[in-house]
Design an enzyme around this catalytic site. Structure first.
Site, PDB file in Angstrom:
ATOM      1  N   GLU A 155       2.030  -1.902  -8.725  1.00 55.86           N
ATOM      2  CA  GLU A 155       2.937  -2.930  -9.274  1.00 55.86           C
ATOM      3  C   GLU A 155       2.176  -4.200  -9.670  1.00 55.86           C
ATOM      4  O   GLU A 155       2.747  -5.094 -10.269  1.00 55.86           O
ATOM      5  CB  GLU A 155       4.036  -3.262  -8.248  1.00 55.86           C
ATOM      6  CG  GLU A 155       3.627  -4.124  -7.059  1.00 55.86           C
ATOM      7  CD  GLU A 155       2.782  -3.402  -6.021  1.00 55.86           C
ATOM      8  OE1 GLU A 155       2.369  -2.243  -6.254  1.00 55.86           O
ATOM      9  OE2 GLU A 155       2.505  -4.015  -4.975  1.00 55.86           O
ATOM     10  N   HIS A 211      -1.938  -0.855  -5.143  1.00 52.83           N
ATOM     11  CA  HIS A 211      -0.753  -1.593  -5.604  1.00 52.83           C
ATOM     12  C   HIS A 211      -0.487  -1.356  -7.090  1.00 52.83           C
ATOM     13  O   HIS A 211      -0.909  -2.164  -7.926  1.00 52.83           O
ATOM     14  CB  HIS A 211      -0.957  -3.103  -5.391  1.00 52.83           C
ATOM     15  CG  HIS A 211      -0.844  -3.524  -3.972  1.00 52.83           C
ATOM     16  ND1 HIS A 211       0.334  -3.949  -3.399  1.00 52.83           N
ATOM     17  CD2 HIS A 211      -1.773  -3.575  -3.002  1.00 52.83           C
ATOM     18  CE1 HIS A 211       0.127  -4.250  -2.138  1.00 52.83           C
ATOM     19  NE2 HIS A 211      -1.143  -4.034  -1.866  1.00 52.83           N
ATOM     20  N   CYS A 269       1.022   0.929  -0.268  1.00 53.98           N
ATOM     21  CA  CYS A 269       0.299   0.107   0.701  1.00 53.98           C
ATOM     22  C   CYS A 269       1.046   0.035   2.040  1.00 53.98           C
ATOM     23  O   CYS A 269       1.125   1.040   2.738  1.00 53.98           O
ATOM     24  CB  CYS A 269      -0.010  -1.250   0.088  1.00 53.98           C
ATOM     25  SG  CYS A 269      -1.448  -2.023   0.839  1.00 53.98           S
TER      26      CYS A 269
HETATM   27  N1  GLN Z   1      -2.453  -4.289   5.943  1.00 52.72           N
HETATM   28  C1  GLN Z   1      -1.059  -4.333   5.630  1.00 52.72           C
HETATM   29  C2  GLN Z   1      -0.228  -3.675   6.718  1.00 52.72           C
HETATM   30  O1  GLN Z   1      -0.748  -3.135   7.638  1.00 52.72           O
HETATM   31  C3  GLN Z   1      -0.787  -3.659   4.298  1.00 52.72           C
HETATM   32  C4  GLN Z   1      -1.361  -4.468   3.180  1.00 52.72           C
HETATM   33  C5  GLN Z   1      -0.578  -4.439   1.921  1.00 52.72           C
HETATM   34  O2  GLN Z   1       0.536  -3.917   1.827  1.00 52.72           O
HETATM   35  N2  GLN Z   1      -1.133  -5.084   0.919  1.00 52.72           N
HETATM   36  O3  GLN Z   1       0.951  -3.694   6.643  1.00 52.72           O
END
Ligand code: GLN
Length: 191
Positions: A176, A174, A79
């Site tokens: 995790e 995610h 992410c």
């Molecule tokens: N939108 C977040 C960012 O730009 C990432 C979201 C996340 O890690 N759950 O960092």
């Protein structure tokens, strides 16, 4: 024993740590350059990529991590962690930097903001069906020929959601946040 770091400046560090420990991995929370000593790989967690980018500089981790990444050090970026690895950020903040190591373009919040968080089953190459949790996820909009796509999601068009380029793994969801350890396991088995 396998020894893996979790970048511990911000984000869901504890969840990655618990998952790795359940795989009998020794986990080091990485907050300072010396925490990188004797690691076999590192996980960049989800969280807020702009905050993490800022903290990477102030903690003086940016330079040593850059050098490690170039030398082939394994990194799993999930992410926000994927955003940190990518070489092109769309809809990023004007001053947002990244390691520019993984040859993909990602759009921040590309599936929408908080309201667009969702769970969906994806087919992961070499793993099988995987229940993937997306939270304000970056959307991968371009991958280089050298990047292997391990899973895609068809939502407003087909987009990769798990990619690998040599030592670098990028995951827009995610892994995790479930009890399914197979993606962390595949990462560790690749060392
Ligand atoms: N939108 C977040 C960012 O730009 C990432 C979201 C996340 O890690 N759950 O960092």
């Amino acid at each position: 024993m396998t020894r893996v770091g979790v970048l511990a400046l911000q984000g869901d560090v504890r969840e990655h740590q618990a998952m790795l420990e359940s795989l009998d991995v020794e986990v080091v929370r990485v907050k300072r350059p010396h925490d990188l000593d004797d690691l076999q790989g590192i996980v960049f967690p989800g969280g807020e990529s702009t905050a993490m980018a800022h903290l990477l500089k102030s903690s003086e981790l940016r330079e040593p991590l850059s050098e490690l990444i170039v030398s082939g050090f394994p990194v799993l970026g999930t992410c926000a962690g994927l955003i940190l690895l990518s070489n092109e950020i769309l809809d990023g903040r004007a001053d947002q930097w990244s390691f520019g190591a993984l040859d993909v373009a990602v759009r921040r919040n590309g599936y929408g903001r908080q309201i667009a968080s969702f769970e969906v089953s994806v087919e992961v190459s070499g793993v099988g069906e995987y229940e993937a949790v997306f939270i304000r996820a970056p959307r991968i909009e371009r991958v280089a020929a050298s990047t292997t796509v391990l899973a895609t999601l068809d939502r407003e068009g087909d987009h990769p959601v798990l990619v690998r380029q040599g030592n670098l793994w990028g995951c827009s969801f995610h892994p995790e946040l479930t009890s399914d350890t197979r993606i962390h396991d595949a990462f560790i088995q690749s060392f």
